[in-house]
Motif scaffolding. Structure first.
Motif, PDB file in Angstrom:
ATOM      1  N   ILE A 359     -20.033  76.629  -9.402  1.00 43.97           N
ATOM      2  CA  ILE A 359     -19.272  75.840  -8.421  1.00 43.97           C
ATOM      3  C   ILE A 359     -17.860  75.577  -8.947  1.00 43.97           C
ATOM      4  O   ILE A 359     -16.869  75.772  -8.237  1.00 43.97           O
ATOM      5  CB  ILE A 359     -19.966  74.490  -8.135  1.00 43.97           C
ATOM      6  CG1 ILE A 359     -21.299  74.720  -7.427  1.00 43.97           C
ATOM      7  CG2 ILE A 359     -19.066  73.560  -7.313  1.00 43.97           C
ATOM      8  CD1 ILE A 359     -22.130  73.466  -7.213  1.00 43.97           C
ATOM      9  N   TYR A 360     -17.771  75.166 -10.215  1.00 48.37           N
ATOM     10  CA  TYR A 360     -16.462  74.776 -10.735  1.00 48.37           C
ATOM     11  C   TYR A 360     -15.607  75.975 -11.168  1.00 48.37           C
ATOM     12  O   TYR A 360     -14.470  75.794 -11.581  1.00 48.37           O
ATOM     13  CB  TYR A 360     -16.619  73.748 -11.863  1.00 48.37           C
ATOM     14  CG  TYR A 360     -17.135  72.442 -11.300  1.00 48.37           C
ATOM     15  CD1 TYR A 360     -16.320  71.667 -10.480  1.00 48.37           C
ATOM     16  CD2 TYR A 360     -18.442  72.030 -11.507  1.00 48.37           C
ATOM     17  CE1 TYR A 360     -16.797  70.497  -9.912  1.00 48.37           C
ATOM     18  CE2 TYR A 360     -18.929  70.855 -10.942  1.00 48.37           C
ATOM     19  CZ  TYR A 360     -18.098  70.088 -10.145  1.00 48.37           C
ATOM     20  OH  TYR A 360     -18.576  68.940  -9.574  1.00 48.37           O
ATOM     21  N   SER A 361     -16.187  77.194 -11.026  1.00 53.14           N
ATOM     22  CA  SER A 361     -15.361  78.363 -11.372  1.00 53.14           C
ATOM     23  C   SER A 361     -14.778  79.029 -10.117  1.00 53.14           C
ATOM     24  O   SER A 361     -14.014  79.980 -10.208  1.00 53.14           O
ATOM     25  CB  SER A 361     -16.215  79.393 -12.125  1.00 53.14           C
ATOM     26  OG  SER A 361     -17.140  79.969 -11.218  1.00 53.14           O
ATOM     27  N   LEU A 362     -15.142  78.530  -8.937  1.00 52.94           N
ATOM     28  CA  LEU A 362     -14.685  79.184  -7.704  1.00 52.94           C
ATOM     29  C   LEU A 362     -13.179  78.997  -7.507  1.00 52.94           C
ATOM     30  O   LEU A 362     -12.632  77.925  -7.785  1.00 52.94           O
ATOM     31  CB  LEU A 362     -15.430  78.597  -6.495  1.00 52.94           C
ATOM     32  CG  LEU A 362     -16.951  78.845  -6.504  1.00 52.94           C
ATOM     33  CD1 LEU A 362     -17.619  78.127  -5.349  1.00 52.94           C
ATOM     34  CD2 LEU A 362     -17.277  80.334  -6.470  1.00 52.94           C
ATOM     35  N   ASP A 363     -12.537  80.060  -7.007  1.00 55.89           N
ATOM     36  CA  ASP A 363     -11.095  79.918  -6.794  1.00 55.89           C
ATOM     37  C   ASP A 363     -10.827  79.274  -5.431  1.00 55.89           C
ATOM     38  O   ASP A 363     -11.741  79.073  -4.614  1.00 55.89           O
ATOM     39  CB  ASP A 363     -10.354  81.245  -6.994  1.00 55.89           C
ATOM     40  CG  ASP A 363     -10.746  82.288  -5.958  1.00 55.89           C
ATOM     41  OD1 ASP A 363     -11.178  81.906  -4.842  1.00 55.89           O
ATOM     42  OD2 ASP A 363     -10.640  83.496  -6.251  1.00 55.89           O
ATOM     43  N   LYS A 364      -9.559  78.964  -5.230  1.00 57.27           N
ATOM     44  CA  LYS A 364      -9.145  78.208  -4.054  1.00 57.27           C
ATOM     45  C   LYS A 364      -9.552  78.913  -2.748  1.00 57.27           C
ATOM     46  O   LYS A 364     -10.029  78.288  -1.801  1.00 57.27           O
ATOM     47  CB  LYS A 364      -7.621  78.088  -4.085  1.00 57.27           C
ATOM     48  CG  LYS A 364      -7.106  76.753  -3.688  1.00 57.27           C
ATOM     49  CD  LYS A 364      -5.656  76.666  -4.086  1.00 57.27           C
ATOM     50  CE  LYS A 364      -4.993  75.549  -3.354  1.00 57.27           C
ATOM     51  NZ  LYS A 364      -3.636  75.316  -3.795  1.00 57.27           N
ATOM     52  N   ARG A 365      -9.367  80.242  -2.752  1.00 60.80           N
ATOM     53  CA  ARG A 365      -9.658  80.987  -1.518  1.00 60.80           C
ATOM     54  C   ARG A 365     -11.149  80.845  -1.162  1.00 60.80           C
ATOM     55  O   ARG A 365     -11.502  80.552  -0.012  1.00 60.80           O
ATOM     56  CB  ARG A 365      -9.287  82.454  -1.739  1.00 60.80           C
ATOM     57  CG  ARG A 365      -9.702  83.336  -0.585  1.00 60.80           C
ATOM     58  CD  ARG A 365      -9.229  84.767  -0.818  1.00 60.80           C
ATOM     59  NE  ARG A 365     -10.068  85.693  -0.099  1.00 60.80           N
ATOM     60  CZ  ARG A 365     -10.942  86.510  -0.652  1.00 60.80           C
ATOM     61  NH1 ARG A 365     -11.099  86.541  -1.966  1.00 60.80           N
ATOM     62  NH2 ARG A 365     -11.664  87.317   0.090  1.00 60.80           N
ATOM     63  N   ILE A 366     -12.021  81.027  -2.147  1.00 62.32           N
ATOM     64  CA  ILE A 366     -13.457  80.944  -1.855  1.00 62.32           C
ATOM     65  C   ILE A 366     -13.829  79.520  -1.443  1.00 62.32           C
ATOM     66  O   ILE A 366     -14.578  79.310  -0.486  1.00 62.32           O
ATOM     67  CB  ILE A 366     -14.298  81.417  -3.065  1.00 62.32           C
ATOM     68  CG1 ILE A 366     -13.968  82.882  -3.344  1.00 62.32           C
ATOM     69  CG2 ILE A 366     -15.784  81.229  -2.807  1.00 62.32           C
ATOM     70  CD1 ILE A 366     -14.750  83.516  -4.463  1.00 62.32           C
ATOM     71  N   LEU A 367     -13.283  78.550  -2.134  1.00 58.05           N
ATOM     72  CA  LEU A 367     -13.586  77.159  -1.763  1.00 58.05           C
ATOM     73  C   LEU A 367     -13.166  76.905  -0.316  1.00 58.05           C
ATOM     74  O   LEU A 367     -13.909  76.289   0.471  1.00 58.05           O
ATOM     75  CB  LEU A 367     -12.873  76.184  -2.708  1.00 58.05           C
ATOM     76  CG  LEU A 367     -13.394  76.143  -4.149  1.00 58.05           C
ATOM     77  CD1 LEU A 367     -12.450  75.333  -5.037  1.00 58.05           C
ATOM     78  CD2 LEU A 367     -14.801  75.547  -4.215  1.00 58.05           C
ATOM     79  N   ASN A 368     -11.992  77.380   0.031  1.00 58.82           N
ATOM     80  CA  ASN A 368     -11.515  77.156   1.401  1.00 58.82           C
ATOM     81  C   ASN A 368     -12.408  77.858   2.427  1.00 58.82           C
ATOM     82  O   ASN A 368     -12.685  77.306   3.505  1.00 58.82           O
ATOM     83  CB  ASN A 368     -10.073  77.641   1.549  1.00 58.82           C
ATOM     84  CG  ASN A 368      -9.098  76.665   0.896  1.00 58.82           C
ATOM     85  OD1 ASN A 368      -9.442  75.502   0.672  1.00 58.82           O
ATOM     86  ND2 ASN A 368      -7.911  77.132   0.587  1.00 58.82           N
ATOM     87  N   LEU A 369     -12.895  79.060   2.074  1.00 59.51           N
ATOM     88  CA  LEU A 369     -13.778  79.763   3.013  1.00 59.51           C
ATOM     89  C   LEU A 369     -15.096  79.002   3.179  1.00 59.51           C
ATOM     90  O   LEU A 369     -15.633  78.881   4.286  1.00 59.51           O
ATOM     91  CB  LEU A 369     -14.036  81.202   2.534  1.00 59.51           C
ATOM     92  CG  LEU A 369     -12.826  82.154   2.664  1.00 59.51           C
ATOM     93  CD1 LEU A 369     -13.102  83.486   1.991  1.00 59.51           C
ATOM     94  CD2 LEU A 369     -12.453  82.369   4.136  1.00 59.51           C
ATOM     95  N   ILE A 370     -15.597  78.473   2.072  1.00 52.34           N
ATOM     96  CA  ILE A 370     -16.834  77.669   2.172  1.00 52.34           C
ATOM     97  C   ILE A 370     -16.574  76.467   3.083  1.00 52.34           C
ATOM     98  O   ILE A 370     -17.386  76.123   3.952  1.00 52.34           O
ATOM     99  CB  ILE A 370     -17.320  77.207   0.771  1.00 52.34           C
ATOM    100  CG1 ILE A 370     -17.728  78.423  -0.057  1.00 52.34           C
ATOM    101  CG2 ILE A 370     -18.480  76.226   0.894  1.00 52.34           C
ATOM    102  CD1 ILE A 370     -18.071  78.104  -1.514  1.00 52.34           C
ATOM    103  N   GLY A 371     -15.418  75.854   2.901  1.00 54.62           N
ATOM    104  CA  GLY A 371     -15.057  74.708   3.754  1.00 54.62           C
ATOM    105  C   GLY A 371     -14.994  75.116   5.219  1.00 54.62           C
ATOM    106  O   GLY A 371     -15.468  74.395   6.098  1.00 54.62           O
TER     107      GLY A 371
END
Ligand SMILES: Cc1cc2nc3c(=O)[nH]c(=O)nc-3n(C[C@H](O)[C@H](O)[C@H](O)COP(=O)(O)OP(=O)(O)OC[C@H]3O[C@@H](n4cnc5c(N)ncnc54)[C@H](O)[C@@H]3O)c2cc1C
Length: 419
Positions: A359-371
């Protein structure tokens, strides 16, 4: 000679002392703080389920209820983790548990740091800088995150260099530009490396804090200015007179062995935090309770069986408890039972730690897609069509999708164990 000595009166040591004193044992406790609970090292969020699982009543230290948690991505979209909780006075909770232990008969020494622990044929000898302070048959090590006594009893403590730093400020509601909601908000962003920012609403105050490996103060000051439109210097004193609080948190999972003959390590001292939320009050209280069961068995007043109200007897039992083998043998030595039962808890599994690292290694793009996919939904209600759409548009994510879906099982543990 006491039956039991407990070093540390945070929630883990407090709970062990309380349960053992209630069972009629002579218990002596020590805390190096002049008053238990002060200063605070905590964001002061606690899942309601913690109290249920630990069978401990809510008190006036719980100052506001929240409906659940929102994990906020860099683009502001969120994933819900709807386990209800409380904003608490953490000093109040620690004092309450420890005071209850005293009321149940425990002898407490505040302002005494135990510096040395030795063993002779009768039991443990505890010393402070002024000399011997107590002798006891059984020892509970609840000294928190930095190992000292743990290593003296021959066990491996948390790796000091792997502890995660945290820092927290408090602001008056009227001083910030931030909505007052009934949720705990967590901001995940690679800007806060290996951690996150939290905003916990209280009555007329917000607790705003950070855990991060790349400069907690810089990250927290940035968040205050950019997301709450407030200068960090506007922070106010806590009720017990501190303008900020913080500390270190074990984040890499538990220590390899939890106990040795007649000595039990509980709470942060055993590395027992939730690696996703970094919360440790709940599992600390539970570990204190399990240590108390083992010690009661050793002293002849109880049996080696988990607390009947404990969560792993219900929801998670099938998943971890029974799958990990047959019931533990009732004739196990008490300290071995404690070590084994800790290793069977959902919150001590290596995969929990591994998934939190993911979870804490995900980059901004992936986090935003999850959001984007969840867009406010609870983590358990994955909008499949939306997810497929995102995967079609971002095929490079396919290899990662399977791994990400597995995170749900860790979020389930977090939901069930809350903070
Ligand atoms: C910034 C920050 C925010 C956090 N936020 C949350 C949160 O919101 N929710 C949550 O659940 N968890 C949170 N945590 C984690 C949580 O605070 C810990 O997991 C929890 O305190 C563990 O309880 P414990 O009883 O094991 O240890 P502690 O609470 O650390 O208690 C250990 C006690 O032992 C005493 N002690 C240590 N050595 C000695 C000695 N040699 N002799 C005598 N006494 C000694 C200390 O004074 C201390 O009182 C946070 C931690 C930090 C640092």
């Amino acid at each position: 000679m006491y039956d039991v000595a407990v070093v540390g009166q945070g929630p883990a040591g407090g709970m062990a002392a309380l349960r053992l004193a209630e069972a009629g044992h002579s218990v002596v406790t020590f805390d190096r703080k002049r008053r238990v609970g002060d200063p605070v090292h905590c964001g002061e969020g606690l899942g309601k389920i913690a109290l249920k699982n630990a069978d401990y009543p809510v008190g006036d230290w719980a100052i506001r209820s929240v409906e659940g948690n929102r994990i906020r991505m860099p683009n502001g979209k969120s994933v819900g983790l709807m386990s209800p909780g409380y904003s608490i006075h953490r000093w109040g909770l620690d004092q309450s548990i420890s005071d209850d232990a005293v009321e149940a008969g425990a002898t407490r020494h505040e302002g005494v740091r135990v510096t040395k622990v030795n063993r002779d044929k009768d039991g443990w000898i505890l010393s402070s800088k002024d000399g011997e302070v107590a002798k006891a048959k059984q020892l509970v090590v609840a000294e928190g995150r930095v190992p000292n006594i743990v290593t003296q009893i021959g066990l491996q403590g948390n790796e000091k260099l792997r502890l995660l730093p945290g820092l927290q400020y408090k602001f008056k509601r009227e001083d910030v530009d931030f909505p007052d909601t009934d949720y705990f908000d967590f901001y995940i962003n690679p800007r806060y490396a290996d951690g996150y920012i939290w905003v916990f609403p209280r009555n007329d105050i917000f607790n705003v804090g950070i855990v991060a490996t790349n400069g907690a103060k810089a990250g927290l000051d940035y968040f205050c200015r950019e997301h709450m439109s407030v200068e960090p210097d506007k922070r106010v004193e806590s009720e017990i007179g501190h303008r900020q609080n913080g500390g270190l948190i074990p984040r890499d999972g538990p220590i390899p062995i939890f106990s040795t003959k007649d000595a039990y390590v509980v709470g942060d001292a055993a590395g027992l935090t939730n690696p996703i939320t970094k919360g440790g009050v709940h599992v600390g209280m539970l570990s204190g309770q399990y240590a108390a069961i083992a010690i009661q068995n050793e002293l002849g007043t109880g049996k080696l069986s988990p607390p009947s109200h404990s969560v792993n007897c219900h929801e998670l039992r099938g998943q971890y408890w029974e799958k990990s083998g047959k019931a533990l043998h009732p004739d196990l030595e008490s300290h071995i039972w404690y070590d084994r039962i800790m290793k069977r808890q959902p919150w001590t599994q290596q995969k929990f730690v591994d998934q939190s690292k993911l979870i804490y290694s995900l980059d901004k793009r992936i986090l935003n897609l999850i959001g984007e996919i969840y867009d406010g939904n609870n983590y358990s209600k994955l909008p499949w069509f939306k997810m497929l759409g995102v995967l079609v548009r971002n095929p490079d994510l396919l290899p990662m999708a399977g791994k990400l879906l597995k995170i749900k099982s860790s979020l389930k543990v977090t939901e069930t164990y809350g903070w």
